[in-house]
Design a protein around this motif. Structure first.
Motif, short mmCIF file in Angstrom:
data_model
loop_
_atom_site.label_atom_id
_atom_site.label_comp_id
_atom_site.label_asym_id
_atom_site.label_seq_id
_atom_site.Cartn_x
_atom_site.Cartn_y
_atom_site.Cartn_z
N PRO A 25 0.83 -1.21 0.00
CA PRO A 25 0.00 0.00 0.00
C PRO A 25 0.87 1.26 0.00
CG PRO A 25 0.10 -0.98 2.19
CD PRO A 25 0.75 -1.96 1.25
N SER A 26 0.30 2.37 -0.41
CA SER A 26 1.03 3.63 -0.47
C SER A 26 1.47 4.03 0.94
CB SER A 26 0.14 4.73 -1.05
OG SER A 26 -0.27 4.39 -2.37
N PRO A 27 2.72 4.48 1.09
CA PRO A 27 3.22 4.86 2.42
C PRO A 27 2.49 6.10 2.95
CG PRO A 27 4.77 5.52 0.70
CD PRO A 27 3.74 4.67 0.04
N THR A 28 2.28 6.12 4.26
CA THR A 28 1.61 7.25 4.89
C THR A 28 2.44 7.72 6.08
OG1 THR A 28 0.32 5.78 6.32
CG2 THR A 28 -0.69 6.44 4.22
N VAL A 29 2.16 8.94 6.56
CA VAL A 29 2.86 9.49 7.71
C VAL A 29 1.85 10.28 8.54
CG1 VAL A 29 3.52 11.59 6.49
CG2 VAL A 29 4.87 10.82 8.46
N ARG A 30 2.01 10.24 9.84
CA ARG A 30 1.07 10.94 10.73
C ARG A 30 1.18 12.45 10.50
NH1 ARG A 30 2.02 12.73 15.90
NH2 ARG A 30 3.94 11.50 16.01
N PRO A 31 0.06 13.14 10.29
CA PRO A 31 0.10 14.58 10.05
C PRO A 31 0.69 15.33 11.25
CG PRO A 31 -2.05 13.66 9.47
CD PRO A 31 -1.31 12.59 10.21
N ALA A 32 1.33 16.46 10.96
CA ALA A 32 1.90 17.30 12.02
C ALA A 32 0.77 17.93 12.83
CB ALA A 32 2.79 18.38 11.42
N ALA A 33 1.00 18.12 14.12
CA ALA A 33 -0.04 18.65 15.01
C ALA A 33 -0.36 20.11 14.72
CB ALA A 33 0.39 18.48 16.47
N PHE A 34 0.67 20.92 14.48
CA PHE A 34 0.48 22.36 14.30
C PHE A 34 0.70 22.75 12.84
CE2 PHE A 34 1.89 23.00 18.97
CZ PHE A 34 0.62 22.66 19.41
N LEU B 270 10.41 27.78 14.37
CA LEU B 270 10.53 27.00 13.13
C LEU B 270 9.58 25.81 13.21
CD1 LEU B 270 12.06 26.82 10.44
CD2 LEU B 270 13.71 25.34 11.57
N ARG B 271 8.71 25.70 12.23
CA ARG B 271 7.70 24.64 12.20
C ARG B 271 8.04 23.61 11.13
NH1 ARG B 271 3.16 23.39 9.40
NH2 ARG B 271 3.47 25.21 8.06
N PHE B 272 7.82 22.33 11.44
CA PHE B 272 8.14 21.25 10.51
C PHE B 272 6.87 20.51 10.10
CE2 PHE B 272 12.00 22.09 12.78
CZ PHE B 272 13.02 21.89 11.84
N GLU B 273 6.75 20.26 8.80
CA GLU B 273 5.64 19.47 8.26
C GLU B 273 6.03 17.99 8.25
OE1 GLU B 273 2.68 20.10 7.48
OE2 GLU B 273 2.45 22.20 6.93
N SER B 274 5.05 17.13 8.36
CA SER B 274 5.29 15.69 8.20
C SER B 274 5.54 15.40 6.72
CB SER B 274 4.11 14.87 8.70
OG SER B 274 3.95 15.02 10.10
N ASP B 275 6.48 14.50 6.46
CA ASP B 275 6.85 14.19 5.08
C ASP B 275 7.06 12.68 4.97
OD1 ASP B 275 9.32 13.82 2.99
OD2 ASP B 275 8.01 15.45 2.38
N VAL B 276 6.54 12.09 3.89
CA VAL B 276 6.64 10.63 3.71
C VAL B 276 8.09 10.18 3.67
CG1 VAL B 276 6.14 8.72 2.14
CG2 VAL B 276 4.41 10.47 2.55
N THR B 277 8.94 10.94 3.02
CA THR B 277 10.35 10.53 2.88
C THR B 277 11.20 10.92 4.09
OG1 THR B 277 10.82 12.58 1.66
CG2 THR B 277 10.26 10.63 0.37
N ARG B 278 10.89 12.09 4.72
CA ARG B 278 11.73 12.57 5.82
C ARG B 278 11.23 12.13 7.19
NH1 ARG B 278 11.96 18.61 5.74
NH2 ARG B 278 13.67 18.28 7.21
#
Length: 293
Positions: free
Chosen positions: A69-78, A140-148
């Motif tokens: 299945p396509s990889p997923t990542v938990r969304p960032a909280a903020f 500094l805010r970070f987004e969730s990323d499938v690769t990172r």
């Protein structure tokens, strides 16, 4: 040889070429008739194989989709940052930078990801000298990323980097690091002395992470032109107060309450990881030059 025998041989020689030509023609016709049959058979065989190949490829593709299945990542909280020059209350600003004007917002091409503001104060007491204070808040805010990876994990890595940068500031003396409780998911205070031509500065840097956002508060003070050096413990308390207010502002901007514990599951830094200096001078500018008195 008799005349009759010679005549019979001549007749056979005349008939043989005609017979040979007839036989060759018969073979050509038979062969020509066989070619279409072979082509039809080959065509049927080819069509059958093509259909089988398409069906097999479709089955393999469907099986692959089911197994991978396509990889997923938990969304960032903020998903955003607050207005940077409003993260510290006016009362706190009055205490920390009493002679400071409105804050100076840092340059950013994406204020939802990176933002900051700074204030400075020079309390001139004439012949008795003057007191200088400088406060800076950066986020500094970070987004969730499938690769990172997940946003809070990326923020945790940056949190450790900020700590090392603060600990290895150029010219820093008597560097000390201590954990800070009740501020975000993880927080530390880095304090050191910095001797400059204007005077002896007492630097306080609080680095904290709340979910997927890292907040860095720099606060320093110095007594200039003969005035006394400010108390480092008092400056440390003030820096921690500003950091706590900034963390609360981040949470409020995203409709959440500011927590004091680890809610996102990112690992807290160990003493060894936060205590090892890094060869970086990215925070050497955290001590703003004093104004001429």
């Amino acid at each position: 040889m008799s005349e009759g025998t010679m005549q019979l041989r001549a007749q056979r020689d005349q008939r043989d070429p005609q017979a040979k030509r007839a036989k060759r023609l018969t073979r050509v016709l038979v062969g020509a008739a066989a070619v279409p049959v072979m082509l039809v058979a080959a065509g049927c065989s080819s069509d059958s194989g093509s259909d089988d190949g398409k069906e097999k490829a479709a089955e393999e593709s469907a099986a692959s989709r089911t197994a991978s299945p396509s990889p997923t990542v938990r969304p960032a909280a903020f998903g955003k940052l607050p207005e940077p020059c409003s993260v510290v209350s006016k009362k706190t600003l009055k205490d920390l930078v009493p002679k400071g004007d409105s804050g100076k917002e840092g340059a950013s091409n994406d204020t939802a990801t990176r933002a900051g503001c700074s204030w400075d104060s020079l309390d001139d007491n004439g012949v008795k000298g003057s007191q200088f204070r400088w406060l800076s808040v950066s986020m500094l805010r970070f987004e969730s990323d499938v690769t990172r990876g997940e946003g809070d994990k990326l923020a945790h890595d940056y949190y450790l980097k900020q700590l090392k940068d603060a600990q290895s500031a150029e010219g820093a003396k008597s560097v000390k690091t201590a954990p800070v409780s009740g501020t975000g998911d993880e927080a530390s205070l880095v304090r050191y002395d910095l001797k400059k031509k204007e005077g002896a500065f007492k630097q306080q840097t609080v680095v904290t992470r709340v979910e997927n956002v890292v907040v860095t508060v720099d606060f320093n003070g110095a007594g200039l032109a003969g005035d006394k050096t400010p108390d480092a413990d008092d400056l440390a308390k003030d820096a921690q107060k500003a950091a706590k207010e900034a963390v609360a502002a981040v949470a409020k901007a995203n409709g959440a309450a500011a927590g004091g514990g680890t809610s996102s599951g990112a690992p807290s830094p160990s003493k060894s990881s936060s205590g090892q200096p890094s060869k970086s001078s990215s925070t050497s500018s955290s001590t703003a030059p004093a104004k001429d008195s």
